[in-house]
Scaffold this motif. Structure first.
Motif, PDB file in Angstrom:
ATOM      1  N   LYS A 124     107.730  24.267 -34.083  1.00 49.37           N
ATOM      2  CA  LYS A 124     106.367  24.781 -33.960  1.00 49.37           C
ATOM      3  C   LYS A 124     106.206  26.037 -34.811  1.00 49.37           C
ATOM      4  O   LYS A 124     105.194  26.209 -35.511  1.00 49.37           O
ATOM      5  CB  LYS A 124     106.035  25.092 -32.494  1.00 49.37           C
ATOM      6  CG  LYS A 124     104.649  25.682 -32.269  1.00 49.37           C
ATOM      7  CD  LYS A 124     104.332  25.820 -30.807  1.00 49.37           C
ATOM      8  CE  LYS A 124     105.081  26.966 -30.166  1.00 49.37           C
ATOM      9  NZ  LYS A 124     104.576  28.299 -30.611  1.00 49.37           N
TER      10      LYS A 124
ATOM     11  N   ALA B 104      97.555  28.958 -23.975  1.00 48.82           N
ATOM     12  CA  ALA B 104      98.965  29.308 -24.156  1.00 48.82           C
ATOM     13  C   ALA B 104      99.746  29.026 -22.879  1.00 48.82           C
ATOM     14  O   ALA B 104      99.273  29.319 -21.776  1.00 48.82           O
ATOM     15  CB  ALA B 104      99.094  30.775 -24.530  1.00 48.82           C
TER      16      ALA B 104
ATOM     17  N   TYR C 256     106.533  27.568 -24.005  1.00 52.66           N
ATOM     18  CA  TYR C 256     106.557  26.326 -24.783  1.00 52.66           C
ATOM     19  C   TYR C 256     107.970  25.742 -24.814  1.00 52.66           C
ATOM     20  O   TYR C 256     108.149  24.526 -24.666  1.00 52.66           O
ATOM     21  CB  TYR C 256     106.069  26.600 -26.207  1.00 52.66           C
ATOM     22  CG  TYR C 256     105.947  25.356 -27.057  1.00 52.66           C
ATOM     23  CD1 TYR C 256     104.816  24.559 -26.974  1.00 52.66           C
ATOM     24  CD2 TYR C 256     106.965  24.981 -27.925  1.00 52.66           C
ATOM     25  CE1 TYR C 256     104.687  23.408 -27.755  1.00 52.66           C
ATOM     26  CE2 TYR C 256     106.852  23.837 -28.703  1.00 52.66           C
ATOM     27  CZ  TYR C 256     105.715  23.056 -28.611  1.00 52.66           C
ATOM     28  OH  TYR C 256     105.608  21.907 -29.367  1.00 52.66           O
TER      29      TYR C 256
ATOM     30  N   GLU D 260      99.960  22.415 -30.598  1.00 61.44           N
ATOM     31  CA  GLU D 260      99.050  22.892 -29.564  1.00 61.44           C
ATOM     32  C   GLU D 260      97.599  22.507 -29.835  1.00 61.44           C
ATOM     33  O   GLU D 260      96.694  22.967 -29.146  1.00 61.44           O
ATOM     34  CB  GLU D 260      99.169  24.414 -29.413  1.00 61.44           C
ATOM     35  CG  GLU D 260     100.510  24.879 -28.872  1.00 61.44           C
ATOM     36  CD  GLU D 260     100.722  24.478 -27.417  1.00 61.44           C
ATOM     37  OE1 GLU D 260     100.586  25.348 -26.537  1.00 61.44           O
ATOM     38  OE2 GLU D 260     101.026  23.300 -27.158  1.00 61.44           O
TER      39      GLU D 260
ATOM     40  N   ARG E 239     103.790  22.697 -17.012  1.00 62.15           N
ATOM     41  CA  ARG E 239     103.145  23.757 -17.779  1.00 62.15           C
ATOM     42  C   ARG E 239     102.162  24.538 -16.912  1.00 62.15           C
ATOM     43  O   ARG E 239     101.426  23.967 -16.114  1.00 62.15           O
ATOM     44  CB  ARG E 239     102.407  23.134 -18.967  1.00 62.15           C
ATOM     45  CG  ARG E 239     101.695  24.117 -19.905  1.00 62.15           C
ATOM     46  CD  ARG E 239     101.088  23.334 -21.058  1.00 62.15           C
ATOM     47  NE  ARG E 239     100.378  24.172 -22.012  1.00 62.15           N
ATOM     48  CZ  ARG E 239     100.583  24.159 -23.329  1.00 62.15           C
ATOM     49  NH1 ARG E 239     101.494  23.338 -23.843  1.00 62.15           N
ATOM     50  NH2 ARG E 239      99.890  24.926 -24.143  1.00 62.15           N
TER      51      ARG E 239
ATOM     52  N   THR F  30      91.976  24.283 -29.268  1.00 67.23           N
ATOM     53  CA  THR F  30      93.377  24.685 -29.187  1.00 67.23           C
ATOM     54  C   THR F  30      93.753  24.870 -27.729  1.00 67.23           C
ATOM     55  O   THR F  30      92.977  25.452 -26.952  1.00 67.23           O
ATOM     56  CB  THR F  30      93.617  26.003 -29.952  1.00 67.23           C
ATOM     57  OG1 THR F  30      93.186  25.847 -31.298  1.00 67.23           O
ATOM     58  CG2 THR F  30      95.087  26.368 -29.935  1.00 67.23           C
ATOM     59  N   ARG F  31      94.899  24.408 -27.353  1.00 66.23           N
ATOM     60  CA  ARG F  31      95.323  24.487 -25.963  1.00 66.23           C
ATOM     61  C   ARG F  31      95.563  25.923 -25.516  1.00 66.23           C
ATOM     62  O   ARG F  31      95.896  26.808 -26.327  1.00 66.23           O
ATOM     63  CB  ARG F  31      96.613  23.672 -25.744  1.00 66.23           C
ATOM     64  CG  ARG F  31      96.466  22.201 -26.039  1.00 66.23           C
ATOM     65  CD  ARG F  31      97.627  21.402 -25.477  1.00 66.23           C
ATOM     66  NE  ARG F  31      97.615  21.419 -24.010  1.00 66.23           N
ATOM     67  CZ  ARG F  31      98.503  20.769 -23.255  1.00 66.23           C
ATOM     68  NH1 ARG F  31      99.464  20.052 -23.827  1.00 66.23           N
ATOM     69  NH2 ARG F  31      98.426  20.818 -21.942  1.00 66.23           N
TER      70      ARG F  31
ATOM     71  N   ASP G  65      93.402  20.014 -20.334  1.00 67.77           N
ATOM     72  CA  ASP G  65      94.463  20.834 -20.914  1.00 67.77           C
ATOM     73  C   ASP G  65      95.266  21.538 -19.828  1.00 67.77           C
ATOM     74  O   ASP G  65      96.490  21.658 -19.924  1.00 67.77           O
ATOM     75  CB  ASP G  65      93.812  21.843 -21.865  1.00 67.77           C
ATOM     76  CG  ASP G  65      94.749  22.942 -22.343  1.00 67.77           C
ATOM     77  OD1 ASP G  65      95.966  22.699 -22.426  1.00 67.77           O
ATOM     78  OD2 ASP G  65      94.255  24.046 -22.655  1.00 67.77           O
TER      79      ASP G  65
ATOM     80  N   SER H 214     103.236  18.323 -19.237  1.00 67.30           N
ATOM     81  CA  SER H 214     102.351  19.160 -20.045  1.00 67.30           C
ATOM     82  C   SER H 214     101.252  18.413 -20.802  1.00 67.30           C
ATOM     83  O   SER H 214     100.304  19.045 -21.254  1.00 67.30           O
ATOM     84  CB  SER H 214     103.170  19.965 -21.061  1.00 67.30           C
ATOM     85  OG  SER H 214     103.784  19.108 -22.005  1.00 67.30           O
TER      86      SER H 214
ATOM     87  N   SER I  20      96.644  29.564 -27.369  1.00 67.61           N
ATOM     88  CA  SER I  20      97.753  29.423 -28.303  1.00 67.61           C
ATOM     89  C   SER I  20      97.318  29.951 -29.660  1.00 67.61           C
ATOM     90  O   SER I  20      96.198  29.704 -30.111  1.00 67.61           O
ATOM     91  CB  SER I  20      98.171  27.956 -28.412  1.00 67.61           C
ATOM     92  OG  SER I  20      98.683  27.483 -27.183  1.00 67.61           O
TER      93      SER I  20
ATOM     94  N   GLN J 271      99.399  28.155 -17.108  1.00 66.70           N
ATOM     95  CA  GLN J 271      98.640  28.959 -18.055  1.00 66.70           C
ATOM     96  C   GLN J 271      98.643  30.423 -17.631  1.00 66.70           C
ATOM     97  O   GLN J 271      98.913  30.759 -16.481  1.00 66.70           O
ATOM     98  CB  GLN J 271      97.201  28.437 -18.172  1.00 66.70           C
ATOM     99  CG  GLN J 271      97.066  27.136 -18.930  1.00 66.70           C
ATOM    100  CD  GLN J 271      97.561  25.919 -18.173  1.00 66.70           C
ATOM    101  OE1 GLN J 271      97.447  25.862 -16.947  1.00 66.70           O
ATOM    102  NE2 GLN J 271      98.131  24.951 -18.879  1.00 66.70           N
TER     103      GLN J 271
ATOM    104  N   HIS K 260      99.277  21.329 -35.799  1.00 70.07           N
ATOM    105  CA  HIS K 260      99.985  22.184 -34.835  1.00 70.07           C
ATOM    106  C   HIS K 260     100.132  21.440 -33.504  1.00 70.07           C
ATOM    107  O   HIS K 260      99.178  20.790 -33.049  1.00 70.07           O
ATOM    108  CB  HIS K 260      99.203  23.483 -34.632  1.00 70.07           C
ATOM    109  CG  HIS K 260      99.983  24.567 -33.974  1.00 70.07           C
ATOM    110  ND1 HIS K 260     100.239  24.589 -32.621  1.00 70.07           N
ATOM    111  CD2 HIS K 260     100.580  25.678 -34.478  1.00 70.07           C
ATOM    112  CE1 HIS K 260     100.939  25.670 -32.312  1.00 70.07           C
ATOM    113  NE2 HIS K 260     101.161  26.357 -33.431  1.00 70.07           N
TER     114      HIS K 260
END
Length: 825
Positions: A156, A392, A198, A365, A402, A389-390, A668, A287, A340, A404, A363
């Motif tokens: 990544k 983080a 991650y 994410e 996962r 974008t997801r 997400d 995730s 992210s 957040q 990417h």
């Protein structure tokens, strides 16, 4: 590692106690014979039941939903529940107890006999009902996995470096750029912490695949595999710094929320993971974005937006635009999800032609939103992909799904004004007479300090050439829309007004005491307005009274603090339920001059990231008058086109679709489907779409039926908005359930709650009586001098019982700071 299903432990989701220990031992002895017999009978029974259910479901779903029922009984259901609701901690802890300890097995792990943390999973502490409606049995080589997780994290990073090398990011000035770079700013600390998160997410996915774990086991079992805090893969530099030792005698709350709970110092602190009300619901259990109940793809978030959340003007009969603004102000005080980011904090492009043509640049994410080819709006501009974008991932040093990261403190503590770190607060203080920094216009009006960073994504040349800059405050989203900027300005003025008055009363007080006392009063006033004026509008007076959420009056203190109650913001609250306020957004923003003769309207997209009119005399008052006169949009499935295609558009041809972003954000974050939350909130689960007619608007339900294949696929955000409101409230039963639980926790789980009687943080009875006189109308009158008049209750529309009063009226009580004079503290 056990991988069996949840059927071993009835009661983890359902409320039926597990069988007695003696019976379990007998069954264990003959378990193979019993299992074989039961399996044969179960297969035959299931075959019959499934065939009948499929037939009846097909018949039911082919029919139009029945007409609206004569009454909505959902509030009665909510009031029969136990409060606060259980959250993921209860489910996972009971799961742990059941899997690692039984009374008849001495080799299983044993626990200390702590009455506050009972061991026996069969005991009443674990099996007493909370009136959920989950059906019975409804559930949910380390090194190689960790190495693989580390490898994926390095890959990544390589993608991020390649994107940076090619100078690829979102186009400055585009709607997506404004959303990710200017509105949803992510602190460098959060970006660093996300690297650890991650790595562990990828390691968990690898372990799940290698061990062939079920989706449910990956979600709940994997986190109990072991503590990896001493592993080389647990980087202490990628975790939240440990808080300083707590001082139980501290009179004032910390800026970052630490040490509010003395036994759990990071509960509610900034840069900690969101709490979950229920375990996560990811496609792979770890995730990946949530999938349909049949394992296929869910309809595109944009498709749901187009078919269910159409444009229609439906105004609230009771509430003004002030309600929407205050809700956003409160939201920004308690939630800020980290996004992210790429190398150097760059925004990540997911839909650019270069990325679409070269998949190696995509990417990991990215979770871009597909736009249908026949989209009625975006197809005009040949758009097939919406940037997304997801969020983080939160850091952890154990396997598991996962989570957040919340960059704000969870507490309703004015962090939106003061920031969430000592460093940020220091940049906002004047360090004399307890004041916050400000800039003063030539005509003597106090405004927020200027943001002199010309590349902040908000400032524009034709404004800063004339020394008109965007603003800074305790929250980076201050400039997102001008009505929000006004509230930031009003409360900064209120702090300074309090500090000046306290200085007059106590000339010997130093800067620190003046600042902390003014801050303490401001936080108390925000809490009082929120619980006295705002939350009753959401939940209704009946539910408020039942939960005992309403403030005390005339200086009476409370003894509600519960150190065992987790106050952190629930992921589901932040990512779905509390976003109901987006439905209240009006497409046009109204301005009314002092005499009330000139009324002007501006499109919403023209005032986002455009706070510069506040430099003009009278503009703030005109907007505040407009907010109090204009009705908010109704809470329903309908949205203005200003937010479903033109959000943050600026001078561009098109903008973002906020509804699509909200739906995708829920997926997400692993937010479970709507039907799951019906069970959590005591409502009967729906076996087909027609079952929802008792709680949903019929028109919205028809649109939902035309969008989702199965009733278990409905996104929580969409399903919640489609519900008819509970009695005298703004939202339906599932959203009310999550919102009530969260605000109950924010009150009972806050050691510094403004009405507490605990010393040394408590106000005196005389001081608290004055705080109880606080009202939003008085705050606006005192800090917008040109206003002149206002409704007694600004969140409510003008009516016989809510007259418009001059700001000089004694019917709008004032807060007398006399009880703060030296000798009364």
């Amino acid at each position: 590692m056990a991988t069996s299903t949840y059927s071993e432990i009835p009661g983890v989701y359902s409320e039926s106690p597990r069988p007695l220990a003696t019976l379990r031992r007998t069954l264990r002895t003959y378990r193979y014979c019993v299992a074989a017999t039961m399996m044969l009978g179960l297969v035959i029974t299931l075959a019959i039941v499934v065939s009948v259910m499929i037939g009846s479901s097909l018949t039911a779903t082919q029919q139009d939903p029945p007409t609206d029922p004569p009454a909505n009984h959902s509030l009665v259901t909510l009031m029969s529940l136990t409060w606060p609701r259980r959250d993921q901690y209860w489910y996972t802890l009971r799961w742990q107890r059941s899997r690692t300890m039984t009374p008849d097995d001495p080799h299983k792990r044993q626990y200390d006999d702590d009455p506050l943390n009972p061991d026996d999973p069969d005991g009443p502490e674990w099996t007493s009902p909370d009136h959920s409606t989950f059906p019975d049995n409804d559930t949910w080589n380390w090194n190689q996995s960790l190495v693989h997780g580390s490898t994926k994290e390095q890959q990544k990073t390589q993608v991020e470096e390649e994107l940076a090398k090619r100078n690829m990011s979102l186009v400055p000035g585009s709607a997506s750029y404004k959303h990710q770079h200017t509105f949803r700013k992510t602190d460098p600390l959060a970006t660093t912490m996300a690297k650890q998160g991650y790595l562990m997410d990828q390691a968990t996915t690898t372990m799940k695949d290698r061990m062939n774990l079920t989706r449910e086991a990956a979600t709940l079992d994997s986190q109990w595999v072991g503590d990896l805090s001493s592993s080389v893969y647990c980087d202490k530099g990628r975790q939240r710094p440990l808080p300083s030792p707590c001082n139980p005698a501290s009179k004032y709350r910390s800026v970052d929320g630490t040490c509010n709970n003395l036994k759990n110092p990071t509960w509610g602190a900034s840069f900690t993971p969101f709490r979950r009300a229920l375990p996560a619901d990811y496609g792979d259990g770890v995730s990946s974005l949530r999938v349909a109940s049949d394992g296929g793809e869910l309809p595109s978030a944009r498709q749901v937006s187009n078919t269910v959340h159409k444009n229609k003007l439906a105004e609230s009969h009771s509430y003004t635009v002030h309600t929407m603004s205050w809700g956003q102000f409160v939201d920004h005080d308690i939630t800020l999800t980290a996004l992210s980011k790429g190398s150097g904090g760059r925004s990540i492009p997911c839909c650019s032609q270069e990325v679409l043509q070269q998949p190696s640049l995509l990417h990991p994410e990215c979770a871009s939103i597909p736009i249908p080819p026949d989209d009625p709006y975006y197809s005009t501009y040949n758009q097939t992909c919406m940037e997304f974008t997801r969020s983080a991932p939160a850091p952890k040093c154990h396997f598991g799904p996962r989570e957040q990261l919340n960059q704000q403190t969870s507490f309703l503590d004015g962090s939106v004004i003061y920031g969430t770190s000592d460093h940020q607060l220091a940049s906002l203080r004047a360090y004399h007479d307890g004041l916050l920094l400000s800039q003063v216009t030539l005509d003597g009006r106090e405004l927020l300090p200027p943001s002199n960073d010309r590349e902040d994504g908000c400032n524009v040349q034709d404004q800063y050439n004339y020394d008109r800059f965007c603003f800074i405050s305790g929250d980076t989203r201050v400039n997102e829309q001008i009505l929000l900027t006004i509230l930031h300005t009003v409360w900064a003025r209120q702090h300074n007004l309090l500090a000046i008055t306290l200085k007059d009363l106590n000339p010997d007080w130093n800067d620190e005491i003046l600042f902390q006392e003014a801050r303490k009063i401001v936080i108390a006033q925000i809490q009082h307005i929120t619980y006295h004026e705002y939350i009753p509008s959401i939940l209704g007076p009946t539910f408020m009274k039942h939960l005992k959420l309403s403030p005390q009056m005339e200086g009476n203190h409370t003894t509600d603090y519960d150190e065992l109650l987790h106050p952190c913001i629930a992921n589901e609250f932040a990512a779905a339920a509390y976003r109901f306020g987006h439905s209240q957004i009006q497409g046009l923003v109204q301005k009314i001059d002092g005499p009330g003769k000139n009324v002007e309207f501006s499109q919403l997209n023209s005032i986002t990231f455009h706070p510069f009119p506040l430099y003009d005399q009278g503009h703030m008052a005109n907007l505040v008058r407009g907010e109090g006169t204009q009705s908010a949009a109704a809470v329903d499935t309908f949205f203005s086109t200003q937010v479903t295609g033109k959000l943050f558009r600026g001078d561009n041809k098109f903008g973002l679709d906020l509804v699509s972003v909200n739906i995708q954000r829920g997926r997400d974050h692993g937010i479970g489907p709507y039907n799951r939350w019906r069970m959590y909130c005591g409502l009967q689960p729906a076996s087909n779409f027609s079952d929802l007619a008792h709680d949903m608007d019929i028109g919205a339900l028809r649109s939902i039926m035309n969008t989702y294949r199965q009733v278990d696929d409905i996104d929580f955000y969409t399903g919640g908005l489609a519900e008819r409101p509970i009695k005298d409230g703004l939202v339906g039963p599932t959203f009310a359930c999550l919102i009530a639980d969260q605000f109950l926790r924010l009150k009972h789980g806050d050691r510094y709650w403004y009405e507490t009687q605990d010393q040394p943080q408590a106000f005196s009875r005389e001081q608290l009586a004055e705080v109880h006189h606080t009202s939003l109308s008085r705050i606006l009158c005192d800090n917008v001098p040109e206003l002149g008049s206002i409704q007694r209750w600004p969140l409510r529309n003008f009516a016989t019982g809510n007259p418009r009063l001059p700001c000089s009226s004694q019917s709008i009580p004032r807060v007398d700071l006399g009880p703060w004079e030296e000798g009364d503290l």
